[in-house]
Design a protein around this motif. Structure first.
Motif, PDB file in Angstrom:
ATOM      1  N   LEU A 108       0.836  -1.208   0.000  1.00 40.44           N
ATOM      2  CA  LEU A 108       0.000   0.000   0.000  1.00 40.44           C
ATOM      3  C   LEU A 108       0.874   1.264   0.000  1.00 40.44           C
ATOM      4  O   LEU A 108       0.607   2.216   0.730  1.00 40.44           O
ATOM      5  N   ILE A 109       1.893   1.241  -0.860  1.00 39.89           N
ATOM      6  CA  ILE A 109       2.765   2.409  -1.038  1.00 39.89           C
ATOM      7  C   ILE A 109       2.136   3.304  -2.115  1.00 39.89           C
ATOM      8  O   ILE A 109       1.905   2.856  -3.248  1.00 39.89           O
ATOM      9  N   PHE A 110       1.860   4.541  -1.736  1.00 37.66           N
ATOM     10  CA  PHE A 110       1.219   5.479  -2.677  1.00 37.66           C
ATOM     11  C   PHE A 110       1.995   6.775  -2.862  1.00 37.66           C
ATOM     12  O   PHE A 110       1.505   7.696  -3.514  1.00 37.66           O
ATOM     13  N   SER A 111       3.193   6.885  -2.250  1.00 45.33           N
ATOM     14  CA  SER A 111       4.010   8.086  -2.496  1.00 45.33           C
ATOM     15  C   SER A 111       5.479   7.716  -2.385  1.00 45.33           C
ATOM     16  O   SER A 111       5.846   6.722  -1.742  1.00 45.33           O
ATOM     17  N   LEU A 112       6.317   8.545  -3.001  1.00 42.90           N
ATOM     18  CA  LEU A 112       7.760   8.293  -2.959  1.00 42.90           C
ATOM     19  C   LEU A 112       8.299   8.488  -1.544  1.00 42.90           C
ATOM     20  O   LEU A 112       9.231   7.799  -1.132  1.00 42.90           O
ATOM     21  N   ASN A 113       7.720   9.397  -0.797  1.00 44.06           N
ATOM     22  CA  ASN A 113       8.163   9.577   0.591  1.00 44.06           C
ATOM     23  C   ASN A 113       7.896   8.322   1.420  1.00 44.06           C
ATOM     24  O   ASN A 113       8.737   7.908   2.227  1.00 44.06           O
ATOM     25  N   GLN A 114       6.733   7.706   1.217  1.00 44.19           N
ATOM     26  CA  GLN A 114       6.459   6.438   1.902  1.00 44.19           C
ATOM     27  C   GLN A 114       7.484   5.389   1.479  1.00 44.19           C
ATOM     28  O   GLN A 114       7.988   4.627   2.318  1.00 44.19           O
ATOM     29  N   ALA A 115       7.815   5.378   0.191  1.00 37.76           N
ATOM     30  CA  ALA A 115       8.777   4.386  -0.317  1.00 37.76           C
ATOM     31  C   ALA A 115      10.131   4.561   0.354  1.00 37.76           C
ATOM     32  O   ALA A 115      10.766   3.580   0.760  1.00 37.76           O
ATOM     33  N   LEU A 116      10.595   5.797   0.493  1.00 41.18           N
ATOM     34  CA  LEU A 116      11.888   6.057   1.142  1.00 41.18           C
ATOM     35  C   LEU A 116      11.872   5.536   2.580  1.00 41.18           C
ATOM     36  O   LEU A 116      12.806   4.854   3.019  1.00 41.18           O
ATOM     37  N   LEU A 117      10.804   5.840   3.303  1.00 39.88           N
ATOM     38  CA  LEU A 117      10.724   5.420   4.704  1.00 39.88           C
ATOM     39  C   LEU A 117      10.699   3.883   4.808  1.00 39.88           C
ATOM     40  O   LEU A 117      11.338   3.309   5.698  1.00 39.88           O
ATOM     41  N   ALA A 121      13.444   1.605   6.720  1.00 38.56           N
ATOM     42  CA  ALA A 121      13.043   0.674   7.792  1.00 38.56           C
ATOM     43  C   ALA A 121      13.573  -0.734   7.530  1.00 38.56           C
ATOM     44  O   ALA A 121      13.560  -1.570   8.422  1.00 38.56           O
ATOM     45  N   GLY A 122      13.998  -0.992   6.285  1.00 39.05           N
ATOM     46  CA  GLY A 122      14.590  -2.301   5.982  1.00 39.05           C
ATOM     47  C   GLY A 122      13.693  -3.242   5.212  1.00 39.05           C
ATOM     48  O   GLY A 122      13.936  -4.451   5.205  1.00 39.05           O
ATOM     49  N   ALA A 123      12.670  -2.689   4.540  1.00 40.50           N
ATOM     50  CA  ALA A 123      11.803  -3.564   3.728  1.00 40.50           C
ATOM     51  C   ALA A 123      12.635  -4.224   2.625  1.00 40.50           C
ATOM     52  O   ALA A 123      13.484  -3.570   2.012  1.00 40.50           O
ATOM     53  N   ARG A 124      12.382  -5.500   2.366  1.00 42.37           N
ATOM     54  CA  ARG A 124      13.075  -6.231   1.298  1.00 42.37           C
ATOM     55  C   ARG A 124      12.416  -5.966  -0.054  1.00 42.37           C
ATOM     56  O   ARG A 124      13.043  -6.036  -1.093  1.00 42.37           O
ATOM     57  N   TYR A 125      11.112  -5.647   0.001  1.00 44.25           N
ATOM     58  CA  TYR A 125      10.339  -5.288  -1.201  1.00 44.25           C
ATOM     59  C   TYR A 125       9.442  -4.108  -0.846  1.00 44.25           C
ATOM     60  O   TYR A 125       8.971  -4.008   0.291  1.00 44.25           O
ATOM     61  N   ILE A 126       9.191  -3.234  -1.847  1.00 45.05           N
ATOM     62  CA  ILE A 126       8.147  -2.221  -1.674  1.00 45.05           C
ATOM     63  C   ILE A 126       7.149  -2.362  -2.830  1.00 45.05           C
ATOM     64  O   ILE A 126       7.542  -2.621  -3.964  1.00 45.05           O
ATOM     65  N   SER A 127       5.880  -2.211  -2.491  1.00 45.33           N
ATOM     66  CA  SER A 127       4.825  -2.425  -3.487  1.00 45.33           C
ATOM     67  C   SER A 127       4.014  -1.156  -3.749  1.00 45.33           C
ATOM     68  O   SER A 127       3.018  -0.882  -3.053  1.00 45.33           O
ATOM     69  N   PRO A 128       4.433  -0.351  -4.743  1.00 37.34           N
ATOM     70  CA  PRO A 128       3.574   0.746  -5.185  1.00 37.34           C
ATOM     71  C   PRO A 128       2.392   0.184  -5.965  1.00 37.34           C
ATOM     72  O   PRO A 128       2.567  -0.701  -6.796  1.00 37.34           O
ATOM     73  N   PHE A 129       1.193   0.705  -5.673  1.00 36.15           N
ATOM     74  CA  PHE A 129      -0.043   0.203  -6.294  1.00 36.15           C
ATOM     75  C   PHE A 129      -0.403   1.080  -7.489  1.00 36.15           C
ATOM     76  O   PHE A 129      -1.079   2.110  -7.358  1.00 36.15           O
ATOM     77  N   VAL A 130       0.036   0.622  -8.644  1.00 36.01           N
ATOM     78  CA  VAL A 130      -0.093   1.402  -9.864  1.00 36.01           C
ATOM     79  C   VAL A 130      -1.559   1.647 -10.258  1.00 36.01           C
ATOM     80  O   VAL A 130      -1.980   2.790 -10.459  1.00 36.01           O
ATOM     81  N   GLY A 131      -2.327   0.570 -10.358  1.00 36.73           N
ATOM     82  CA  GLY A 131      -3.710   0.678 -10.856  1.00 36.73           C
ATOM     83  C   GLY A 131      -4.591   1.533  -9.955  1.00 36.73           C
ATOM     84  O   GLY A 131      -5.439   2.289 -10.440  1.00 36.73           O
ATOM     85  N   ARG A 132      -4.376   1.414  -8.641  1.00 40.07           N
ATOM     86  CA  ARG A 132      -5.248   2.184  -7.730  1.00 40.07           C
ATOM     87  C   ARG A 132      -4.946   3.669  -7.821  1.00 40.07           C
ATOM     88  O   ARG A 132      -5.836   4.498  -7.558  1.00 40.07           O
ATOM     89  N   LEU A 133      -3.708   4.041  -8.187  1.00 35.69           N
ATOM     90  CA  LEU A 133      -3.415   5.462  -8.429  1.00 35.69           C
ATOM     91  C   LEU A 133      -4.051   5.903  -9.742  1.00 35.69           C
ATOM     92  O   LEU A 133      -4.620   7.002  -9.826  1.00 35.69           O
ATOM     93  N   ASP A 134      -3.953   5.059 -10.771  1.00 40.22           N
ATOM     94  CA  ASP A 134      -4.638   5.368 -12.042  1.00 40.22           C
ATOM     95  C   ASP A 134      -6.127   5.628 -11.790  1.00 40.22           C
ATOM     96  O   ASP A 134      -6.717   6.541 -12.366  1.00 40.22           O
ATOM     97  N   VAL A 160      11.561  -3.280  -6.134  1.00 43.46           N
ATOM     98  CA  VAL A 160      10.224  -2.725  -6.391  1.00 43.46           C
ATOM     99  C   VAL A 160       9.332  -3.818  -6.960  1.00 43.46           C
ATOM    100  O   VAL A 160       9.728  -4.518  -7.889  1.00 43.46           O
ATOM    101  N   ILE A 161       8.155  -3.959  -6.367  1.00 42.31           N
ATOM    102  CA  ILE A 161       7.116  -4.811  -6.964  1.00 42.31           C
ATOM    103  C   ILE A 161       6.025  -3.881  -7.478  1.00 42.31           C
ATOM    104  O   ILE A 161       5.286  -3.291  -6.673  1.00 42.31           O
ATOM    105  N   ALA A 162       5.925  -3.724  -8.796  1.00 35.13           N
ATOM    106  CA  ALA A 162       4.813  -2.951  -9.349  1.00 35.13           C
ATOM    107  C   ALA A 162       3.551  -3.779  -9.142  1.00 35.13           C
ATOM    108  O   ALA A 162       3.413  -4.869  -9.708  1.00 35.13           O
ATOM    109  N   ALA A 163       2.647  -3.280  -8.293  1.00 37.62           N
ATOM    110  CA  ALA A 163       1.440  -4.026  -7.914  1.00 37.62           C
ATOM    111  C   ALA A 163       0.203  -3.302  -8.434  1.00 37.62           C
ATOM    112  O   ALA A 163       0.297  -2.182  -8.939  1.00 37.62           O
ATOM    113  N   SER A 164      -0.934  -3.985  -8.295  1.00 36.28           N
ATOM    114  CA  SER A 164      -2.185  -3.440  -8.812  1.00 36.28           C
ATOM    115  C   SER A 164      -2.051  -3.182 -10.324  1.00 36.28           C
ATOM    116  O   SER A 164      -2.462  -2.156 -10.838  1.00 36.28           O
ATOM    117  N   ILE A 165      -1.472  -4.183 -10.984  1.00 38.18           N
ATOM    118  CA  ILE A 165      -1.295  -4.152 -12.443  1.00 38.18           C
ATOM    119  C   ILE A 165      -2.621  -4.576 -13.068  1.00 38.18           C
ATOM    120  O   ILE A 165      -3.182  -5.601 -12.687  1.00 38.18           O
TER     121      ILE A 165
END
Ligand code: G3P
Length: 214
Positions: A108-117, A121-134, A160-165
């Motif tokens: 449930l990553i929806f901004s670059l600032n969230q991605a940086l944090l 914090a040590g996440a092994r993967y981050i999942s920006p939700f592409v379709g839900r932003l569209d 990066v896992i591009a999610a909500s494809i």
């Protein structure tokens, strides 16, 4: 680019693994709920089929509950990646889980600032939700590309896992921008294989061949 399957459906996972195209699986509580099976047994079954990273999401919203669930989930299989939603408690839990060598997919990553944090914090993967932003009028892939630049520029041990494809064009955009991983519904994996000119070409080759045999 790695292809993850975004489903908890064992039949779909088996079919995609049979194609040899699956580098991992992501699930979420909505996808698991559709299967009407015991959660932990289902995740174990998926791990045994895929033998690659399988994301399983926690339900708790506070840090201690997230950590407790994450430890339980990580005992199911070495392949389990614990999916944690992006919140302050999620960040704190991610940091503690990193110390315990439990891989986290921050979701449930929806901004670059969230991605940086999440990376810090040590996440092994981050999942920006592409379709839900569209869906709400943004270009979702702008965020996925920014996330990839973040990781590449600063060298975080994170993918990066591009999610909500939602369609094959999303996958093409991911490929063209060097996104590490796309997680796809099975229907999109099927769509990726299809092209009418391939079918027409096969038909023509075969009919020409048959004519030459007469
Ligand atoms: O992996 C997250 C993804 O499943 C969300 O997809 O289509 O529900 O936005 P969607």
């Amino acid at each position: 680019m790695k292809i993850f399957l975004d489903t908890a459906n064992v039949n779909e996972i088996k079919k995609a693994c049979d194609m040899g195209m699956v580098d991992g699986v992501t699930t979420n509580p909505s996808l698991v709920a559709k299967e009407k099976k015991d959660f932990k047994k289902l995740i174990k079954e998926i791990c045994n089929i895929v033998k690659a990273p399988v994301s399983a999401e926690v339900i708790s919203l506070e840090e201690s509950g997230m950590i407790k669930e994450a430890i339980e989930l990580s005992k199911i299989s070495e392949h389990v990646v614990v999916k944690i939603p992006f919140t302050l408690d999620g960040l704190k839990a991610t940091r503690k889980l990193k110390e315990k060598n439990i891989n986290v997919n921050m979701t449930l990553i929806f901004s670059l600032n969230q991605a940086l944090l999440a990376c810090k914090a040590g996440a092994r993967y981050i999942s920006p939700f592409v379709g839900r932003l569209d869906d709400i009028g943004y270009n979702g892939f702008d965020l996925a590309i920014d996330c990839q630049n973040l990781i590449d520029n600063y060298g975080y041990d994170c993918e990066v896992i591009a999610a909500s494809i939602r369609n094959p064009n999303h996958v093409i955009t991911a490929i063209n921008n060097g996104i590490d991983i796309s997680t796809l519904p099975y229907s999109i994996l099927e769509q990726m294989m299809k092209h009418p000119l391939t079918d027409i070409g096969i038909e023509k080759f075969l009919s020409d061949w048959k004519k030459s045999q007469n």
